[in-house]
Write a protein that holds these residues in place. Structure first.
Motif, PDB file in Angstrom:
ATOM      1  N   CYS A   1       0.845  -1.208   0.000  1.00 31.99           N
ATOM      2  CA  CYS A   1       0.000   0.000   0.000  1.00 31.99           C
ATOM      3  C   CYS A   1       0.880   1.258   0.000  1.00 31.99           C
ATOM      4  CB  CYS A   1      -0.916  -0.006   1.218  1.00 31.99           C
ATOM      5  SG  CYS A   1      -1.901   1.491   1.360  1.00 31.99           S
ATOM      6  N   THR A   2       0.612   2.140  -0.949  1.00 31.30           N
ATOM      7  CA  THR A   2       1.398   3.376  -1.049  1.00 31.30           C
ATOM      8  C   THR A   2       0.684   4.564  -0.410  1.00 31.30           C
ATOM      9  OG1 THR A   2       0.360   3.976  -3.123  1.00 31.30           O
ATOM     10  CG2 THR A   2       2.362   2.619  -3.270  1.00 31.30           C
ATOM     11  N   GLY A   3      -0.539   4.319   0.049  1.00 33.32           N
ATOM     12  CA  GLY A   3      -1.321   5.428   0.610  1.00 33.32           C
ATOM     13  C   GLY A   3      -1.843   6.357  -0.480  1.00 33.32           C
ATOM     14  N   CYS A   4      -2.068   5.820  -1.661  1.00 32.59           N
ATOM     15  CA  CYS A   4      -2.527   6.662  -2.781  1.00 32.59           C
ATOM     16  C   CYS A   4      -3.939   7.221  -2.553  1.00 32.59           C
ATOM     17  CB  CYS A   4      -2.485   5.885  -4.090  1.00 32.59           C
ATOM     18  SG  CYS A   4      -3.776   4.638  -4.194  1.00 32.59           S
ATOM     19  N   SER A   5      -4.719   6.602  -1.652  1.00 31.94           N
ATOM     20  CA  SER A   5      -6.052   7.029  -1.215  1.00 31.94           C
ATOM     21  C   SER A   5      -7.193   6.675  -2.190  1.00 31.94           C
ATOM     22  CB  SER A   5      -6.085   8.523  -0.874  1.00 31.94           C
ATOM     23  OG  SER A   5      -6.332   9.310  -2.016  1.00 31.94           O
TER      24      SER A   5
ATOM     25  N   CYS B   1      -8.697   3.914  -2.806  1.00 28.31           N
ATOM     26  CA  CYS B   1      -9.740   3.024  -2.272  1.00 28.31           C
ATOM     27  C   CYS B   1     -10.638   3.726  -1.256  1.00 28.31           C
ATOM     28  CB  CYS B   1      -9.130   1.764  -1.670  1.00 28.31           C
ATOM     29  SG  CYS B   1      -7.991   2.095  -0.330  1.00 28.31           S
ATOM     30  N   TYR B   2     -10.105   4.614  -0.430  1.00 34.41           N
ATOM     31  CA  TYR B   2     -10.983   5.257   0.557  1.00 34.41           C
ATOM     32  C   TYR B   2     -11.498   6.622   0.118  1.00 34.41           C
ATOM     33  CZ  TYR B   2      -6.316   6.834   2.241  1.00 34.41           C
ATOM     34  OH  TYR B   2      -5.043   7.317   2.322  1.00 34.41           O
TER      35      TYR B   2
ATOM     36  N   ALA C   1      -4.287   2.307   3.761  1.00 32.10           N
ATOM     37  CA  ALA C   1      -5.679   1.878   3.932  1.00 32.10           C
ATOM     38  C   ALA C   1      -5.799   0.842   5.038  1.00 32.10           C
ATOM     39  CB  ALA C   1      -6.189   1.297   2.620  1.00 32.10           C
TER      40      ALA C   1
ATOM     41  N   CYS D   1      -7.449  -1.220  -6.475  1.00 29.42           N
ATOM     42  CA  CYS D   1      -6.118  -0.798  -6.021  1.00 29.42           C
ATOM     43  C   CYS D   1      -5.077  -0.977  -7.145  1.00 29.42           C
ATOM     44  CB  CYS D   1      -5.698  -1.614  -4.803  1.00 29.42           C
ATOM     45  SG  CYS D   1      -3.993  -1.267  -4.323  1.00 29.42           S
TER      46      CYS D   1
ATOM     47  N   TYR E   1      -1.990  -0.923  -6.992  1.00 33.16           N
ATOM     48  CA  TYR E   1      -0.741  -1.532  -6.501  1.00 33.16           C
ATOM     49  C   TYR E   1      -0.947  -2.964  -5.993  1.00 33.16           C
ATOM     50  CZ  TYR E   1       0.586   3.321  -6.893  1.00 33.16           C
ATOM     51  OH  TYR E   1       0.812   4.579  -7.398  1.00 33.16           O
TER      52      TYR E   1
ATOM     53  N   ILE F   1      -4.634  -4.979  -2.109  1.00 35.57           N
ATOM     54  CA  ILE F   1      -5.810  -5.542  -1.415  1.00 35.57           C
ATOM     55  C   ILE F   1      -6.060  -6.957  -1.950  1.00 35.57           C
ATOM     56  CG2 ILE F   1      -8.247  -5.214  -0.829  1.00 35.57           C
ATOM     57  CD1 ILE F   1      -7.967  -2.266  -1.455  1.00 35.57           C
TER      58      ILE F   1
HETATM   59  S1  SF4 Z   1      -5.779   1.892  -3.351  1.00 37.42           S
HETATM   60 FE1  SF4 Z   1      -5.879   1.809  -1.132  1.00 37.42          FE
HETATM   61  S2  SF4 Z   1      -4.822  -0.088  -0.631  1.00 37.42           S
HETATM   62 FE2  SF4 Z   1      -4.259   0.404  -2.720  1.00 37.42          FE
HETATM   63  S3  SF4 Z   1      -2.407   1.575  -2.538  1.00 37.42           S
HETATM   64 FE3  SF4 Z   1      -4.035   3.060  -2.613  1.00 37.42          FE
HETATM   65  S4  SF4 Z   1      -4.515   3.431  -0.450  1.00 37.42           S
HETATM   66 FE4  SF4 Z   1      -3.341   1.549  -0.515  1.00 37.42          FE
END
Ligand code: SF4
Ligand code: SF4
Length: 599
Positions: free
Chosen positions: A538-542, A544-545, A561, A578, A580, A583
């Protein structure tokens, strides 16, 4: 005889069964749905969810003109859909009994407006029964059937969320066997060609006189004094909590029409009047008319004291009554702790979330960078909220296609119409036929979750009739279905359809098919899989949330996440989201899991 702990809506159903109900039909809509749901349990009566309120109305009306006892159920806006048939039913009357139940939603907790359906009573000349709690809902339903039989006329039973969804002990009576009809043909009454309608109009007005005379028995004059409170519906329940002593109350079980003689008796010796009623000044206006006609000069307060907007509360009625009586009103203090706002959200596992994500990407890939998302009524109305912002309008059931037509004709922008499966059958078919007939270049996205989910997973015609076949039958040339959880396939289908619409200047229909998550959980037993996040990946790309927004996914340390293991239902929709591959699903799927999602 006995006592049962019942919801207001269950009380109405019980009352109908005690009156001899044989045929019931309805369309689900909060806060009315539990009436038909309760009646469905009875095997010796005919009960159906109809495709829309007009069909439901005509089903009940057809039964009633054959002499049967029938009920039709819907929420307040549903009566707009059925209003064509409603107006005619008042011209012909009925042979048996017909109760039209319409549940209002003042304050618009789950509706697009808070119209006061008692106006339909005034307009159609149909008496309006108005209960104030579950017991009176039960009792008035029984009486409404009796009255309808007596005057050979349909009657309207209106209520509101407070009455429909309150639960209390209700004294009930014995169930009566259903009263069925028999085939009697009376085209001289029921075929409304002009010559017959003209005659019926005269008869309708005579019945209205009979009705106006008969409604007295449902109203009571309580207490005494020089001040009079006239009240109906839930207003009466609040007034009774507030008022004791030297006040006279005219409680109206029937708020349309008012009986002149009864009103004059109630106002005898009175110096001032307060009308407590929810929403519109329907009783107030009728009352003032009578007083004016009779030359009685007495001050009438109504909407100057009682708000016209939103549902009545103890506080609102309390303020009005104390002002009227010249007494102090001690307001209940607001709790000091403010509960944080919680905007409504699509459920974990809801297929509509994936559909909205796929839709945005698909239309852009298909070359439609600017569009108008013409939305509709259903769970997917939540697509109006960020991050989806994919409902630029949604006004009533079936509005998506009609409004899309207007947008295109006025702006030349190719629109996207988003509609649910139940709504498609309810009122979308004619809009789609119009789009074919008039060559509307529109991408129609049917979100088919296999149920009428918003009102509690009531059945939808999509279980029996394939939407793709219907669209082809109506002449749509481009029709394709896709699984919204399959991101690649979904984007491909949507972009292909978008290009096709632009090139051919005709409508295309794509159907996102995946079952409602709540329906899946109801049907499948066993341990569910759970989604987990690999912190290393998880890169914290955000994405998913912040952009997918399943309520089970939240943000944790370093923006990574976190998946709430209690909320997650293991649907797997977030896995392909995701970029990356962070999940994945843990655990085995229960027996029949995939089949139910895609059935
Ligand atoms: S989509 Fe969610 S789980 Fe995947 S890298 Fe981004 S923050 Fe992490
Ligand atoms: S699997 Fe993913 S999308 Fe499905 S409920 Fe769990 S967190 Fe939400």
């Amino acid at each position: 005889m006995g006592r049962l702990l019942l919801l207001g809506n269950e009380s109405i159903a019980r009352g109908a069964l005690e009156a001899g109900l044989a045929v019931a039909a309805g369309y689900p809509g909060t806060p009315s749905t539990e009436v038909i749901e309760t009646l469905m349990k009875e095997k010796d009566r005919y009960v159906e969810w109809s495709v829309n309120e007009k069909v439901a109305f005509e089903t009940a009306y057809g039964a009633a003109i054959s002499g049967a006892y029938s009920l039709v159920s819907m929420k307040h806006v549903g009566l707009n859909v059925a209003s064509d048939a409603l107006m005619s039913s008042s011209y012909t009357g009925v042979e048996g009994a017909m109760v039209i139940f319409s549940a209002g939603d003042p304050s618009m907790w789950s509706s697009q407006n808070e119209q006061d359906n008692r106006y339909y009573g005034l307009m159609a000349l149909i008496p309006v029964f108005e209960p104030f709690d579950p017991q009176s809902a039960h009792d008035l339903t029984v009486k409404a059937f009796e009255f309808s039989t007596k005057v050979k006329h349909p009657v309207l039973l209106v209520s509101n969320t407070r009455v429909n969804h309150s639960r209390t002990w209700v004294d009930v009576g014995e169930l009566k066997p259903p009263v069925w009809g028999k085939l009697v043909k009376k085209p001289q009454v029921y075929s409304l060609v002009p010559a017959i309608a003209r005659g019926n109009r005269e008869k309708q007005l005579k019945r209205w006189e009979l009705i106006t005379e008969g409604v007295k028995e449902f109203n009571t004059i309580e207490g005494d004094g020089r001040k009079l409170i006239v009240t109906a519906g839930v207003g009466y329940a609040y007034v009774k909590e507030l008022v004791e002593g030297d006040v006279r109350i005219l409680r109206l079980g029937v708020s349309v029409p008012l009986n002149r003689e009864q009103v004059l008796k109630a106002v005898e010796g009175v110096e001032e009047i307060l009308v407590v009623e929810e929403l519109e000044p329907i009783v107030e206006t009728q009352l003032k008319n009578i007083l004016f006609d009779e030359g009685i000069r007495v001050k009438v307060h109504g909407k100057d004291y009682v708000p016209r907007v939103g549902e009545l509360t103890f506080e609102k009625v309390g303020k009005a009554v104390s002002k009227f009586l010249g007494l102090p009103f001690v307001e209940v203090k607001e709790p000091e702790v403010k509960i944080p706002d919680r905007p409504p959200a699509l459920c974990p596992g809801c297929p509509h979330r994936s559909s909205f994500v796929d839709l945005k990407r698909g239309v852009v890939k298909g070359g439609l960078n600017t569009t108008f998302f013409s939305g509709d009524i259903g769970c997917y109305s939540l697509g109006v909220l960020p991050p989806f912002n994919s409902q630029d309008s949604l006004t009533e059931m079936g509005s998506s296609l009609g409004i899309a037509n207007g947008i295109f004709r006025a702006t030349n922008t190719v629109p996207v119409a988003v509609i649910g499966d139940s709504t498609f059958f309810h009122n979308g078919l004619s809009g789609l036929a119009n789009a074919v007939y008039n060559n509307l270049p529109v991408l129609v996205v049917v979100l088919d979750n296999r149920v009428t989910a918003m009102t509690g997973q009531n059945p939808s015609p999509s279980r029996e009739i394939e939407i793709e076949d219907v669209a082809k039958g109506l002449g749509v040339e481009f029709v394709k279905a896709f699984d919204p959880f399959n991101v690649k396939e979904s984007i491909d289908v949507i972009s292909e359809a978008t290009r096709w619409v632009k090139e051919n200047k005709k409508p295309a229909v794509v159907v996102a098919k995946r079952a409602c998550a709540l329906d899946v959980l109801d049907k499948v037993d066993g341990e569910l899989p759970i989604a987990v996040v690999d912190e290393k990946k998880c890169t914290g790309c955000s994405i998913c949330y912040d952009f997918f927004t399943c309520p089970a996914i939240t943000v944790g340390k370093d923006k990574k996440a976190v998946i709430d293991q209690v909320l997650c239902i293991g649907c797997g929709a977030c896995v392909p989201v995701c970029p990356y591959n962070a999940i994945s699903l843990k655990g085995d799927v229960p027996k029949g899991w995939d089949e139910v999602w895609l059935s």
